[in-house]
Scaffold this motif. Structure first.
Motif, PDB file in Angstrom:
ATOM      1  N   GLU A 178       5.188  -1.251   9.586  1.00 12.07           N
ATOM      2  CA  GLU A 178       3.257  -1.339   9.176  1.00 12.07           C
ATOM      3  C   GLU A 178       3.525  -2.454   7.440  1.00 12.07           C
ATOM      4  O   GLU A 178       2.394  -2.493   7.354  1.00 12.07           O
ATOM      5  N   ASN A 179       5.097  -1.887   6.933  1.00 17.49           N
ATOM      6  CA  ASN A 179       4.965  -2.479   5.404  1.00 17.49           C
ATOM      7  C   ASN A 179       3.727  -1.792   4.526  1.00 17.49           C
ATOM      8  O   ASN A 179       3.757  -2.822   3.391  1.00 17.49           O
ATOM      9  N   TYR A 180       4.111  -0.697   4.841  1.00 20.38           N
ATOM     10  CA  TYR A 180       3.069   0.289   4.180  1.00 20.38           C
ATOM     11  C   TYR A 180       4.549   0.923   3.002  1.00 20.38           C
ATOM     12  O   TYR A 180       5.448   0.989   3.555  1.00 20.38           O
ATOM     13  N   ILE A 238       1.060  -1.477  -0.041  1.00 20.91           N
ATOM     14  CA  ILE A 238       0.073  -0.007   0.143  1.00 20.91           C
ATOM     15  C   ILE A 238       0.518   0.991  -0.001  1.00 20.91           C
ATOM     16  O   ILE A 238       1.805   1.361   0.840  1.00 20.91           O
ATOM     17  N   SER A 239       0.756   2.217  -0.849  1.00 14.16           N
ATOM     18  CA  SER A 239       1.152   3.589  -1.323  1.00 14.16           C
ATOM     19  C   SER A 239       0.395   4.061  -0.181  1.00 14.16           C
ATOM     20  O   SER A 239      -0.230   5.010  -1.048  1.00 14.16           O
ATOM     21  N   ILE A 240       1.507   4.850   0.420  1.00 12.63           N
ATOM     22  CA  ILE A 240       1.255   6.279   1.039  1.00 12.63           C
ATOM     23  C   ILE A 240       1.401   7.738   0.583  1.00 12.63           C
ATOM     24  O   ILE A 240       2.854   7.465   1.329  1.00 12.63           O
ATOM     25  N   LEU A 241       1.115   8.490   0.527  1.00 10.38           N
ATOM     26  CA  LEU A 241       1.289  10.169   0.422  1.00 10.38           C
ATOM     27  C   LEU A 241       1.343  11.114   1.510  1.00 10.38           C
ATOM     28  O   LEU A 241       0.455  10.972   2.757  1.00 10.38           O
ATOM     29  N   LEU A 242       2.866  10.399   2.510  1.00 13.21           N
ATOM     30  CA  LEU A 242       2.518  11.849   3.998  1.00 13.21           C
ATOM     31  C   LEU A 242       3.390  13.314   3.518  1.00 13.21           C
ATOM     32  O   LEU A 242       4.826  13.627   3.206  1.00 13.21           O
ATOM     33  N   VAL A 243       2.612  14.022   4.250  1.00 16.61           N
ATOM     34  CA  VAL A 243       2.655  15.645   3.556  1.00 16.61           C
ATOM     35  C   VAL A 243       3.189  16.186   5.028  1.00 16.61           C
ATOM     36  O   VAL A 243       2.005  16.510   5.659  1.00 16.61           O
ATOM     37  N   GLU A 244       4.484  16.172   5.227  1.00 17.97           N
ATOM     38  CA  GLU A 244       4.474  16.745   6.559  1.00 17.97           C
ATOM     39  C   GLU A 244       5.727  18.056   6.731  1.00 17.97           C
ATOM     40  O   GLU A 244       6.764  17.139   6.378  1.00 17.97           O
ATOM     41  N   ASP A 245       5.550  18.760   7.402  1.00 20.23           N
ATOM     42  CA  ASP A 245       6.928  19.586   7.162  1.00 20.23           C
ATOM     43  C   ASP A 245       7.812  19.637   7.927  1.00 20.23           C
ATOM     44  O   ASP A 245       9.163  20.077   8.663  1.00 20.23           O
ATOM     45  N   GLU A 246       7.355  19.250   9.137  1.00 18.07           N
ATOM     46  CA  GLU A 246       8.260  19.273  10.409  1.00 18.07           C
ATOM     47  C   GLU A 246       9.232  17.701  10.099  1.00 18.07           C
ATOM     48  O   GLU A 246       8.116  16.987  10.480  1.00 18.07           O
ATOM     49  N   ASN A 285      11.149  15.998  12.098  1.00 20.96           N
ATOM     50  CA  ASN A 285      11.108  15.037  12.824  1.00 20.96           C
ATOM     51  C   ASN A 285      10.184  14.300  13.002  1.00 20.96           C
ATOM     52  O   ASN A 285      10.301  13.237  12.964  1.00 20.96           O
ATOM     53  N   LEU A 286       9.373  14.606  12.836  1.00 23.26           N
ATOM     54  CA  LEU A 286       7.768  14.593  12.608  1.00 23.26           C
ATOM     55  C   LEU A 286       8.138  13.322  12.154  1.00 23.26           C
ATOM     56  O   LEU A 286       7.139  12.123  11.513  1.00 23.26           O
ATOM     57  N   GLN A 287       8.060  13.804  10.721  1.00 22.26           N
ATOM     58  CA  GLN A 287       7.817  13.135   9.386  1.00 22.26           C
ATOM     59  C   GLN A 287       8.700  11.826   9.212  1.00 22.26           C
ATOM     60  O   GLN A 287       8.244  10.723   9.593  1.00 22.26           O
ATOM     61  N   GLU A 288       9.817  11.639  10.260  1.00 26.17           N
ATOM     62  CA  GLU A 288      10.730  11.046   9.868  1.00 26.17           C
ATOM     63  C   GLU A 288      10.312   9.764  11.193  1.00 26.17           C
ATOM     64  O   GLU A 288      10.037   8.339  10.699  1.00 26.17           O
ATOM     65  N   ALA A 289       9.359   9.532  12.288  1.00 29.79           N
ATOM     66  CA  ALA A 289       8.651   8.887  12.906  1.00 29.79           C
ATOM     67  C   ALA A 289       7.852   8.543  12.128  1.00 29.79           C
ATOM     68  O   ALA A 289       7.550   7.314  12.389  1.00 29.79           O
ATOM     69  N   LEU A 290       6.566   9.548  11.466  1.00 30.13           N
ATOM     70  CA  LEU A 290       5.443   8.375  10.515  1.00 30.13           C
ATOM     71  C   LEU A 290       6.425   7.527  10.045  1.00 30.13           C
ATOM     72  O   LEU A 290       5.290   6.615   9.758  1.00 30.13           O
ATOM     73  N   LYS A 291       7.269   7.604   9.005  1.00 32.52           N
ATOM     74  CA  LYS A 291       7.765   7.638   7.587  1.00 32.52           C
ATOM     75  C   LYS A 291       8.207   5.987   8.394  1.00 32.52           C
ATOM     76  O   LYS A 291       7.507   5.449   8.190  1.00 32.52           O
ATOM     77  N   LEU A 292       8.902   6.242   9.776  1.00 30.72           N
ATOM     78  CA  LEU A 292       9.562   4.782  10.165  1.00 30.72           C
ATOM     79  C   LEU A 292       8.380   4.038  10.852  1.00 30.72           C
ATOM     80  O   LEU A 292       8.595   2.742  10.642  1.00 30.72           O
ATOM     81  N   ASN A 293       6.915   4.696  11.138  1.00 25.12           N
ATOM     82  CA  ASN A 293       5.977   3.217  11.793  1.00 25.12           C
ATOM     83  C   ASN A 293       4.995   2.780  10.504  1.00 25.12           C
ATOM     84  O   ASN A 293       4.992   2.383  10.833  1.00 25.12           O
ATOM     85  N   LEU A 294       4.864   4.128  10.098  1.00 28.05           N
ATOM     86  CA  LEU A 294       4.243   2.896   8.953  1.00 28.05           C
ATOM     87  C   LEU A 294       4.749   2.111   7.766  1.00 28.05           C
ATOM     88  O   LEU A 294       4.371   1.287   7.501  1.00 28.05           O
ATOM     89  N   GLU A 295       6.194   2.596   7.587  1.00 25.71           N
ATOM     90  CA  GLU A 295       6.716   1.261   6.751  1.00 25.71           C
ATOM     91  C   GLU A 295       6.648  -0.133   7.977  1.00 25.71           C
ATOM     92  O   GLU A 295       7.333  -0.751   7.065  1.00 25.71           O
ATOM     93  N   LEU A 324      -2.351   4.788  13.063  1.00 31.51           N
ATOM     94  CA  LEU A 324      -2.365   3.131  12.535  1.00 31.51           C
ATOM     95  C   LEU A 324      -3.510   2.770  12.256  1.00 31.51           C
ATOM     96  O   LEU A 324      -4.150   2.018  11.296  1.00 31.51           O
ATOM     97  N   LEU A 325      -3.932   2.867  13.308  1.00 30.15           N
ATOM     98  CA  LEU A 325      -6.137   2.270  13.100  1.00 30.15           C
ATOM     99  C   LEU A 325      -6.594   2.765  12.138  1.00 30.15           C
ATOM    100  O   LEU A 325      -7.174   2.775  11.360  1.00 30.15           O
ATOM    101  N   ARG A 326      -6.840   3.989  11.987  1.00 29.43           N
ATOM    102  CA  ARG A 326      -7.378   5.402  10.942  1.00 29.43           C
ATOM    103  C   ARG A 326      -7.228   4.988   9.050  1.00 29.43           C
ATOM    104  O   ARG A 326      -7.745   4.828   8.743  1.00 29.43           O
ATOM    105  N   VAL A 327      -5.250   4.683   9.723  1.00 28.56           N
ATOM    106  CA  VAL A 327      -4.937   4.680   8.163  1.00 28.56           C
ATOM    107  C   VAL A 327      -5.360   2.820   7.544  1.00 28.56           C
ATOM    108  O   VAL A 327      -5.691   3.072   6.648  1.00 28.56           O
ATOM    109  N   ASN A 328      -5.247   2.491   8.380  1.00 26.80           N
ATOM    110  CA  ASN A 328      -5.615   1.391   7.861  1.00 26.80           C
ATOM    111  C   ASN A 328      -7.097   0.560   7.502  1.00 26.80           C
ATOM    112  O   ASN A 328      -7.894   0.137   6.855  1.00 26.80           O
ATOM    113  N   LYS A 329      -8.007   1.861   8.416  1.00 26.20           N
ATOM    114  CA  LYS A 329      -9.289   1.877   7.907  1.00 26.20           C
ATOM    115  C   LYS A 329      -9.686   2.311   6.763  1.00 26.20           C
ATOM    116  O   LYS A 329     -10.274   2.482   5.739  1.00 26.20           O
TER     117      LYS A 329
END
Length: 235
Positions: free
Chosen positions: A28-30, A6-14, A16-26, A114-119
């Motif tokens: 989850e195999n996104y 599943i491909s996700i476009l993450l749009v976040e200018d902060e 540190n937050l982008q890196e943390a979100l990207k890591l956690n989403l990856e 992550l629950l909302r992303v999955n939904k």
């Protein structure tokens, strides 16, 4: 990379937050593509397919609400999850009105995200597998001819339909058995220039019941869902 990811476009200018979100989403195999501003987000959307967009509101160049509105004006159905430090009900309503599917305020719980992303990913997969409507659609004793822009009612009467009636019928039938929100109807049928009242949409539904229902007071096909939207039910 696996084509099944599943491909996700993450749009976040902060950063540190982008890196943390990207890591956690990856984890989850996104498959995650990260951009830092609204202009880059729109470029990315035009250049490739994504199953979901996670969109910050406070962005340089172009804010998240404007990005969301622009994506919907392109008739792109990609599910959008807005992340925002703005937590008032007015901000949330604005985000949803401009086309977001969900709205999560910062700071947020990672597990909830992550629950909302999955939904929303599940919603994206339903959209991807949705079959396009044929030029003619039959239900009960009724027939809709999308090409001729007319219908044959339960009584066998042939009626010309307005463009708005056709668009609303098509939207409801494409999402059969699912509630279509008032916001989605606004985006798809009226665009952003004119905002009809709930009564205007109700009048369209009443017309559909008059055309297609055996008993308009106890509808089988066209339903209003109080406080949410409208639904076409296939029996």
């Amino acid at each position: 990379m696996s084509q099944d990811k599943i491909s996700i476009l993450l749009v976040e200018d902060e950063e540190n937050l982008q890196e943390a979100l990207k890591l956690n989403l990856e984890l989850e195999n996104y498959e995650v593509t990260g951009v830092y501003d609204g202009v880059e987000a729109l470029k990315a959307i035009q250049q490739e397919h994504f199953d979901l967009m996670i969109l910050d509101v406070m962005l340089p160049e172009l804010d998240g609400i404007s990005v969301c509105e622009s994506v919907r004006l392109q008739n792109n159905d990609i599910p959008i999850l807005i992340l925002s430090a703005k937590n008032s009900s007015a901000d949330r309503v604005l985000g949803l009105k401009k086309g977001a599917d969900d709205y999560l305020t910062k700071p947020f719980n990672l597990e909830e995200l992550l629950l909302r992303v999955n939904k929303l990913v599940q919603k994206s997969q339903r959209i991807a597998t949705r079959q396009p409507l044929d030029l003619q659609y039959q239900f009960g004793k009724n027939l809709i001819d999308f090409k001729a822009q007319e219908c044959v009612t339960k009584d066998g009467e042939r009626i010309s339909l307005t463009k708005k009636e056709m668009m609303l019928l098509k939207l409801l039938i494409e999402n059969k058995n699912e509630v279509v929100t008032r916001e989605k109807i606004l985006q798809s049928v009226w665009g952003y220039n004119v905002y009809p009242t709930t009564r205007t949409i109700d009048n369209f539904i009443l017309n559909f019941r008059k055309y297609f229902e055996e008993d308009s007071r106890n509808p089988t096909f066209f339903h209003s869902v109080r406080g949410t939207g409208y639904k076409y039910t296939e029996v």
